[in-house]
Design an enzyme around this catalytic site. Structure first.
Site, PDB file in Angstrom:
ATOM      1  CG  ASP A  85      -2.113   0.877   1.147  1.00  0.00           C
ATOM      2  OD1 ASP A  85      -2.091   1.825   0.345  1.00  0.00           O
ATOM      3  OD2 ASP A  85      -3.082   0.639   1.896  1.00  0.00           O
ATOM      4  CG  ASP A  96      -4.409   5.328  -0.396  1.00  0.00           C
ATOM      5  OD1 ASP A  96      -3.609   4.378  -0.473  1.00  0.00           O
ATOM      6  OD2 ASP A  96      -5.283   5.418   0.493  1.00  0.00           O
ATOM      7  CG  HIS A 158      -9.883   6.418   2.406  1.00  0.00           C
ATOM      8  ND1 HIS A 158      -8.963   7.304   1.924  1.00  0.00           N
ATOM      9  CD2 HIS A 158      -9.325   5.190   2.246  1.00  0.00           C
ATOM     10  CE1 HIS A 158      -7.887   6.639   1.522  1.00  0.00           C
ATOM     11  NE2 HIS A 158      -8.081   5.346   1.692  1.00  0.00           N
ATOM     12  CG  HIS A 166      -8.227   7.156   5.965  1.00  0.00           C
ATOM     13  ND1 HIS A 166      -8.066   6.083   6.809  1.00  0.00           N
ATOM     14  CD2 HIS A 166      -7.715   6.761   4.791  1.00  0.00           C
ATOM     15  CE1 HIS A 166      -7.474   5.097   6.173  1.00  0.00           C
ATOM     16  NE2 HIS A 166      -7.236   5.488   4.939  1.00  0.00           N
ATOM     17  CD  GLU A 191      -8.110   1.333   1.297  1.00  0.00           C
ATOM     18  OE1 GLU A 191      -7.154   0.557   1.383  1.00  0.00           O
ATOM     19  OE2 GLU A 191      -8.131   2.429   1.878  1.00  0.00           O
ATOM     20  CD  GLU A 282      -6.158   2.461  -1.463  1.00  0.00           C
ATOM     21  OE1 GLU A 282      -5.115   1.935  -1.037  1.00  0.00           O
ATOM     22  OE2 GLU A 282      -6.784   3.337  -0.851  1.00  0.00           O
TER      23      GLU A 282
HETATM   24 CO    CO Z   1      -6.501   3.911   1.133  1.00  0.00          CO
END
Ligand code: CO
Length: 304
Positions: A85, A96, A158, A166, A191, A282
């Site tokens: 990640d 992200d 998010h 977030h 995600e 994600e």
């Molecule tokens: Co994320």
């Protein structure tokens, strides 16, 4: 969203995607986790960007939030299910993204990896102004359950914003009843997590991941550590970044002082509650009137 902000989101997303591919290629049996993460973070800085959160690798039952300490000797092993990640920011604007790499050859686990990726892509296909988190969660759940796995219900996608990883809206991995329509101009990360176990994570293990969203002056003998933490501007950080510069003792003192002042958020590792294997996939994207623009793509060019 103004053009300058959009350009920064696009730049952050592109570098995040490139860093993810760079890191994924280095996840092989025998490689040391901390070395791969150090290289990913160095790559991000070489592109002129910075981390939106520490690059992290979560293995097998752990869904998220494993950031090794500087002396951690964990290596990737044959058969591991590895989530990488990576978050990048450009002037605070966040990209992200995450991928699962399976270091084995069991077809059932290949399907687990496919489940979270297909769930992500099914949700992305529905994204446009007016779609609801409930509908996206339903699409995600369906892709995962039809392959025989469970979506993780207490993790979610998010919104992202400047210096915020977030924020609202939460994009659930199941139809959660939230019928608030998405609007054009929102930036969101989708995600999905798929599990062979409980479909629920718990907090367990030694914590190395923190944030200090609202720093104010505090009494401590570790002011140089506090100053470094201030430079993260509320974004998450990991102990490894600090101990290499300031040493273990001083970092422990700074964290203790911040915790005592109730300024410290902690994000321990999140394993599946029954120890099931977990996959994750994600992207970050921009919601538009008639669809979306995926921001975390490694090879994008924009005419403007
Ligand atoms: Co994320």
């Amino acid at each position: 969203m103004d053009e300058e902000t959009l350009a920064k989101y696009r730049q952050a997303g592109k570098i995040a995607a490139q860093a993810l591919a760079f890191g994924a290629a280095r996840i092989t049996p025998g490689a040391r986790v901390v070395d791969v993460l150090d290289e990913v973070e160095e790559f991000i800085r070489e592109q002129g960007a910075d981390m939106a959160f520490p690059a992290q690798v979560s293995i097998n039952a752990v869904a998220a939030h494993f950031c090794p300490k500087a002396d951690d000797m964990t290596v990737f092993r044959e058969g591991d299910v590895v989530k990488l990640d990576v978050g990048v920011h450009v002037d605070g604007f966040v990209g992200d993204n995450a991928v699962t790499i399976y270091l084995g050859d069991d077809a059932e686990i290949d399907r687990l990896v496919e489940a979270s990726r297909a769930a992500r892509d099914a949700a992305i296909a529905l994204v446009r102004a007016g779609v609801t988190p409930h509908e996206l969660g339903a699409a995600i759940e369906q892709e995962i359950t039809k392959r025989g796995f469970k979506p993780i219900r207490n993790l979610s996608g998010h919104g992202v914003a400047q210096y915020i990883v977030h924020t609202a809206p939460s994009i659930p991995n199941y139809p959660n009843g939230d019928k608030t329509p998405l609007v054009a101009g929102q930036t969101i990360a989708i995600e999905p997590f798929a599990s062979t176990g409980a479909g629920r994570v718990e907090q367990r293990g030694e914590n190395t991941l923190y944030s200090v969203p609202k720093l104010r002056p505090i009494r401590t003998a570790a002011q140089d550590v506090i100053k470094r933490i201030k430079s993260y501007r509320g974004l998450p950080f990991t102990t490894r970044w600090l101990t290499r510069e300031f040493g273990e003792g001083k970092v422990r003192l700074a964290l203790f002082s911040l915790k005592h002042a109730r300024l410290l958020n902690e994000y321990p590792p999140l394993p599946d509650a029954q120890g099931g294997l977990v996959s994750q996939s994600e992207h970050t994207l921009l919601v538009t009137a008639d669809g979306c623009e995926i921001l975390t793509l490694a090879n994008t060019t924009h005419s403007t």
